[in-house]
Structures are given as C-alpha cells and as structure tokens.
Write an enzyme that holds these catalytic residues in place. Sequence first.
Site, mmCIF file in Angstrom:
data_model
loop_
_atom_site.group_PDB
_atom_site.id
_atom_site.type_symbol
_atom_site.label_atom_id
_atom_site.label_comp_id
_atom_site.label_asym_id
_atom_site.label_seq_id
_atom_site.Cartn_x
_atom_site.Cartn_y
_atom_site.Cartn_z
ATOM 1 N N HIS A 1 0.885 -1.182 0.000
ATOM 2 C CA HIS A 1 0.000 0.000 0.000
ATOM 3 C C HIS A 1 0.915 1.223 0.000
ATOM 4 O O HIS A 1 1.589 1.476 1.004
ATOM 5 C CB HIS A 1 -0.865 0.021 1.267
ATOM 6 C CG HIS A 1 -1.710 -1.199 1.454
ATOM 7 N ND1 HIS A 1 -3.024 -1.275 1.056
ATOM 8 C CD2 HIS A 1 -1.421 -2.415 2.001
ATOM 9 C CE1 HIS A 1 -3.525 -2.464 1.366
ATOM 10 N NE2 HIS A 1 -2.564 -3.182 1.933
ATOM 11 N N PHE A 2 0.962 1.945 -1.118
ATOM 12 C CA PHE A 2 1.903 3.070 -1.203
ATOM 13 C C PHE A 2 1.241 4.445 -1.070
ATOM 14 O O PHE A 2 1.890 5.461 -1.232
ATOM 15 C CB PHE A 2 2.732 2.984 -2.491
ATOM 16 C CG PHE A 2 3.872 1.974 -2.420
ATOM 17 C CD1 PHE A 2 4.294 1.437 -1.214
ATOM 18 C CD2 PHE A 2 4.545 1.576 -3.572
ATOM 19 C CE1 PHE A 2 5.340 0.524 -1.144
ATOM 20 C CE2 PHE A 2 5.604 0.663 -3.511
ATOM 21 C CZ PHE A 2 6.000 0.135 -2.301
ATOM 22 N N ARG A 3 -0.058 4.512 -0.830
ATOM 23 C CA ARG A 3 -0.739 5.754 -0.378
ATOM 24 C C ARG A 3 -0.851 6.893 -1.383
ATOM 25 O O ARG A 3 -1.272 7.980 -1.011
ATOM 26 C CB ARG A 3 -0.065 6.304 0.899
ATOM 27 C CG ARG A 3 0.181 5.306 2.000
ATOM 28 C CD ARG A 3 -1.109 4.719 2.513
ATOM 29 N NE ARG A 3 -0.898 3.885 3.689
ATOM 30 C CZ ARG A 3 -1.645 2.844 3.987
ATOM 31 N NH1 ARG A 3 -2.649 2.472 3.209
ATOM 32 N NH2 ARG A 3 -1.435 2.130 5.072
ATOM 33 N N ASN B 1 -6.671 0.886 -2.083
ATOM 34 C CA ASN B 1 -7.305 1.692 -1.023
ATOM 35 C C ASN B 1 -6.552 3.007 -0.798
ATOM 36 O O ASN B 1 -6.157 3.333 0.306
ATOM 37 C CB ASN B 1 -7.438 0.902 0.280
ATOM 38 C CG ASN B 1 -6.122 0.380 0.802
ATOM 39 O OD1 ASN B 1 -5.193 0.133 0.041
ATOM 40 N ND2 ASN B 1 -6.019 0.218 2.101
ATOM 41 N N HIS C 1 -9.118 -9.782 0.708
ATOM 42 C CA HIS C 1 -8.804 -9.559 2.123
ATOM 43 C C HIS C 1 -9.930 -10.264 2.866
ATOM 44 O O HIS C 1 -11.066 -9.780 2.901
ATOM 45 C CB HIS C 1 -8.770 -8.061 2.438
ATOM 46 C CG HIS C 1 -8.478 -7.776 3.879
ATOM 47 N ND1 HIS C 1 -7.433 -6.994 4.291
ATOM 48 C CD2 HIS C 1 -9.091 -8.186 5.018
ATOM 49 C CE1 HIS C 1 -7.420 -6.939 5.613
ATOM 50 N NE2 HIS C 1 -8.417 -7.659 6.076
ATOM 51 N N ASP D 1 2.276 -6.752 2.507
ATOM 52 C CA ASP D 1 1.179 -5.890 2.971
ATOM 53 C C ASP D 1 1.756 -4.608 3.573
ATOM 54 O O ASP D 1 1.216 -4.083 4.553
ATOM 55 C CB ASP D 1 0.297 -6.649 3.984
ATOM 56 C CG ASP D 1 -0.987 -5.904 4.319
ATOM 57 O OD1 ASP D 1 -1.350 -4.985 3.570
ATOM 58 O OD2 ASP D 1 -1.607 -6.241 5.338
ATOM 59 N N HIS E 1 1.815 3.832 8.236
ATOM 60 C CA HIS E 1 1.051 4.843 8.976
ATOM 61 C C HIS E 1 2.031 5.617 9.849
ATOM 62 O O HIS E 1 3.045 5.067 10.288
ATOM 63 C CB HIS E 1 -0.002 4.169 9.866
ATOM 64 C CG HIS E 1 -1.107 3.517 9.101
ATOM 65 N ND1 HIS E 1 -2.053 4.226 8.404
ATOM 66 C CD2 HIS E 1 -1.394 2.208 8.898
ATOM 67 C CE1 HIS E 1 -2.888 3.389 7.809
ATOM 68 N NE2 HIS E 1 -2.505 2.150 8.079
HETATM 69 O O1 DOR Z 1 -3.578 -3.585 8.494
HETATM 70 C C1 DOR Z 1 -3.807 -3.338 7.326
HETATM 71 N N1 DOR Z 1 -3.582 -2.120 6.812
HETATM 72 N N2 DOR Z 1 -4.310 -4.311 6.529
HETATM 73 C C2 DOR Z 1 -4.701 -4.047 5.276
HETATM 74 O O2 DOR Z 1 -5.012 -4.973 4.565
HETATM 75 C C3 DOR Z 1 -4.750 -2.647 4.787
HETATM 76 C C4 DOR Z 1 -3.667 -1.900 5.413
HETATM 77 C C5 DOR Z 1 -3.630 -0.411 5.111
HETATM 78 O O3 DOR Z 1 -3.821 -0.041 3.954
HETATM 79 O O4 DOR Z 1 -3.360 0.354 6.020
#
Ligand code: DOR
Length: 443
Positions: free
Chosen positions: A61-63, A93, A175, A300, A304
């Site tokens: 997940h590179f935001r 996402n 997921h 994954d 954050h």
């Molecule tokens: O803990 C998680 N964070 N699980 C995920 O599958 C999504 C991810 C996120 O995008 O922060």
Amino acid sequence: MRLLVRNARIALPSGELYHGDLFAEGGRIAAIDRDIGRDADTVIEAGGHVLMPGVMDPQVHFREPGNEHKEDLSSGSRAAAKGGVTSFLEMPNTNPPTTSPAALTDKLARADEKSVVNYGFFIGATPNNLDHLLAAEAACGIKIFMGAGTGNLLVDQEEDLDRIFAHGRKLIAVHAEDEARIRERRAQFMENCDPADHSRIRDEQSALMATARAVRLAKKYQRRLHVLHLSTAIETAFLRREKTPYISCEAIPNHLFLTTDAYATMGPLAQMNPPIRSEHDRQALWEGLRSGVIDCIATDHAPHLLTEKALGYPRAPSGMPGVETSLPLMLTAMRDGQCSLAELQRWMCYNPARLYGVANKGRIAIGWDADLTLVDMTREKPVRNEEMFTRVGWSPFHGRVLTGWPISTIVGGRVVFDKGEVLPNVHGQSLHYVASTPMPAVS
Ligand code: DOR
C-alpha cells in the site's frame, strides 16, 4: 544497456550457487559463465556475494494518491529497491480509491514518472462498479475487501460478491475477514482499550469464515482466486483440503515473525488487519509454506505515521511498513534453517510472478529478465527506524538483528540501488500479465 556482474555466487532456481559471471543485455539475462570477457556499460564486482532474482512483492500500500505524507510511489519504490524488491503490486485503497479504469490509468502514469522498480496495480471492487472491473484490462487483479480496513472499500453482501465472482476472468484477490462477525465482536469489546483485543475482535473464525466464503464462490464459478495474507492455522488447514489449481494464497512476514506477544512491547504499532496471531498460528503458516499450501510471500506494506499510531487503541490505524525488511527477515530465517534458498526464491521471486501471470521474472536463467539483487549473506546488523527509506520512518522489526542484506538492486539490467543509495534517473517498468491462471511451474 549491457551489464556485467563479475565474480558472483549466482543463485540458480535449484538453490545451487554457481560461482561465475552474469551478463545482461537489453534488460535480459544473456549469459551465465565463468570469466565472461564482454564489454559492458556497467560492471559490478560482486566479490563472491550471492546474486539472486529480485523479489516481487505482490501486496503493498503506497498511499498515492491522497496520503503522500505517509508514502508515495517514489518513497515506496525506493524502499522496495533498498529491500531487494524489483517489482511490486499495489493495492487500491488510496484516496480516491482505484475503482475505475481512469483511476488505474492515473496511477500507472504516476508510477511511470516516479517508480524506481517495476509496478502493477489492483483495481478495487465496490458493490456497484462491476462495469469498471470488467473494463480494467491494465489491472493485475481485482481486490475485494471482505472486511473493512484502511479506506472505505468493502464488499460483504452475498449478492454483490456473487456478481463479481460470476463475471469476468481476472484474478480476484481477497482480504478475507468476515465483516458481520467483526462488527458483532467489536460491540462486545467496546469498553476496552487494550491493543491485544484487536486479535480477539478480528478472531480466527472471522478469517476462516471469509476465506471459506471466497473459496466457495471461486469454486462455484471456477474463478481465479488469491487469498491475501493468510494468518491462521485453521485457514491453512482449510486450504490444504480445499485448494484447487486456480486458488492460491500468501503469507506475510508480520504473521511469520510476530505473535500476539508483540502487543506488550509494541502496542498499536503491532495492530494490523488481519491481526497478528498465536505461536501455533505462526508455526502453521511456516508449515503451510514448506508443504506448498501457501504459495508465496507478500508484505502488505501499510505505512502509517507514528503520531497516528500514538493515538492508542482502537483509534490508531491498522498496518505496518515492511517492503524493505522482508528479504533480510527471510534470509535470516534461512540462515537459521527455517527454509532453503530454493524455497525462498520460489516464495518471494518466482511464485508471485507465476501466480499473477507475469512472464520471465523470478529466476536467474538465460532469456529471463535481469531483475536481480546482490546480497551479502553474512552482513549482520539491526533493523533501525532511522535507516528506513519508507516515509513513515519506522519498522515493526526495529532493533531485531538480521543477517543477510541487499547490497545492490538491479531492475531490467540497470543498477537502481547500490551502497545504500538509489541512483539518479532510474525508472521501473509497468508489468504485463500474460495469463489469467497461474502459469505452470518450470522445473
Ligand atoms: O492492516 C492493514 N492495513 N491491513 C490491510 O489490509 C490494509 C492496510 C492499510 O492499507 O493500512
């Protein structure tokens, strides 16, 4: 572009080490031999270190777009290069989420400009974007969040799931956590603020219920299914019985190297979805990998900020960064006898490519892509937050001493990372998917 790597111990698919040189031309491996005396634009003196295929991380997940203060395609791909990862598949996402062909095209254009390693992107399913899913040719797969997590993507109603599985041929990656069960259990834990409750709320049954549901739908329509980040012994046992050639699954280092004991020292830093589990589950995942029930390893990578994690449970967001530590963790496990080099290459390099239909990646052989990483198998040093390339600047493995670190990373025959730095003007390529079912393994 001609590249010569001299005096390397070259990791063959069998795990055997061939002591010699490797020559790459036009992005492909052209020769593996002793004393290749050919002219090259770049020469790497490998000093006897191990040259292995670059890792493909099939879940990050590179935001970007939306939360570039946590990570973007530049910082995330640089972290990947540092970790010996030469290709990644990124999740939808983001903000806005990648739920249409237009959003996918936008991400591909951004990656084309910024990513230093090869890239591919998922399209996200919603209850009502089937037309978009069917039109998303350029996606590596369709991602379904069956349980809610970071972002607002969720498909948990039977008729919506059924419709998505019934239409199209593209790989569906799930997921797998059961949203209804999680909601019910969360209500019971309302008063509590213990991060360890995260694993109790999103319990093993929540994971098994969703995995079983996805497998049932995949079988109903013979649909290609990949179960993301398996976390429990019961799912592993279930898949051992129920898997078919069109169903695959993965494990991630967080579940292979951490257990619920980590909450005591890490608190919400260890909070993720699906949650970390017991030692019994951790052992079952390793056994699942060794026996071939679990096909590959992803990270994954879910960055954050530490300030967000400091909000405490349950307000802290779920997820931990991991793209730059997965290979050192696995090389350390290999040193400790947990797996062989052949297994490690299969789980981290070859199988991710094979499962997503990416041709010519994940093994060192003539004609295959020159995506490589040179690894110092004896370098021993602790993971340090201060040294992380991820923009969030921390790792759940901070302080853990690991043995085996990438020295140089090569993408398409060009050095992108060397001696601690990403080189200027380097770019990855968009990945292409030639098969919608797992490609047969090459022996
Ligand atoms: O803990 C998680 N964070 N699980 C995920 O599958 C999504 C991810 C996120 O995008 O922060």
